[in-house]
Design an enzyme around this catalytic site. Structure first.
Site, PDB file in Angstrom:
ATOM      1  N   GLN A 140      18.732 131.097  44.985  1.00  0.00           N
ATOM      2  CA  GLN A 140      19.548 130.709  46.136  1.00  0.00           C
ATOM      3  C   GLN A 140      20.967 130.374  45.678  1.00  0.00           C
ATOM      4  OE1 GLN A 140      17.956 129.991  49.419  1.00  0.00           O
ATOM      5  NE2 GLN A 140      20.051 130.077  50.146  1.00  0.00           N
ATOM      6  N   PHE A 141      21.775 131.405  45.421  1.00  0.00           N
ATOM      7  CA  PHE A 141      23.135 131.167  44.924  1.00  0.00           C
ATOM      8  C   PHE A 141      23.983 130.396  45.922  1.00  0.00           C
ATOM      9  CE2 PHE A 141      24.088 134.882  47.432  1.00  0.00           C
ATOM     10  CZ  PHE A 141      25.425 134.735  47.803  1.00  0.00           C
ATOM     11  N   THR A 142      23.612 130.422  47.202  1.00  0.00           N
ATOM     12  CA  THR A 142      24.412 129.742  48.225  1.00  0.00           C
ATOM     13  C   THR A 142      24.381 128.219  48.079  1.00  0.00           C
ATOM     14  OG1 THR A 142      22.607 129.804  49.832  1.00  0.00           O
ATOM     15  CG2 THR A 142      24.186 131.634  49.864  1.00  0.00           C
TER      16      THR A 142
END
Length: 148
Positions: free
Chosen positions: A78-80
């Protein structure tokens, strides 16, 4: 490294309508890798998460760690989690790790979890995924290795 951890009764991740990973009771870990993260950050994060006493005992108190309840772990990239929303209306993701390095560290984190937990499932790094879960509690914790 950042983790959005939810204690769940069950969780699954699907890609194109196909379930690629699922667990029963345990933790859904949305994992973000930052540009300055390394193996030490992954180890630090897992050590904290593995030992967190966020599961209820017989008296309803959060006194039990993951191993005490034979819980599983579903890890989804989940890079966000590294979104910077301070300027304007479109988030910046410059603090997120470069994709190749982030994937390597994501896989390293998963290997640490697999060494300790019998039931481990994952999503697919970089894929468009849909997550289903039943949050138990609800109980949600944010962990950041810069603050541990």
């Amino acid at each position: 490294m950042r983790a959005h951890v939810q204690r769940v009764s069950s969780a699954s991740v699907s890609i194109d309508g196909e379930v690629v990973g699922s667990i029963g009771r345990g933790y859904l870990v949305l994992l973000g890798v930052g540009k300055d993260d390394d193996e030490a950050a992954a180890a630090k994060l897992w050590a904290k998460l593995r030992g967190l006493r966020i599961n209820q005992d017989e008296a309803g108190k959060t006194n039990l760690a993951l191993a005490d309840v034979d819980g599983g772990v579903l890890v989804v990239s989940q890079f966000t989690l590294f979104a910077d929303c301070r300027h304007g209306r479109r988030p910046s993701f410059t603090a997120a790790g470069a994709p190749d390095e982030a994937e390597r560290l994501y896989e390293h984190f998963v290997s640490l979890v697999r060494a300790d937990v019998p039931e481990v499932a994952t999503g697919r790094f970089g894929a468009d995924m849909q997550i289903g879960l039943v949050n138990d509690g609800p109980f949600t914790i944010l962990l950041d290795t810069d603050e541990l």
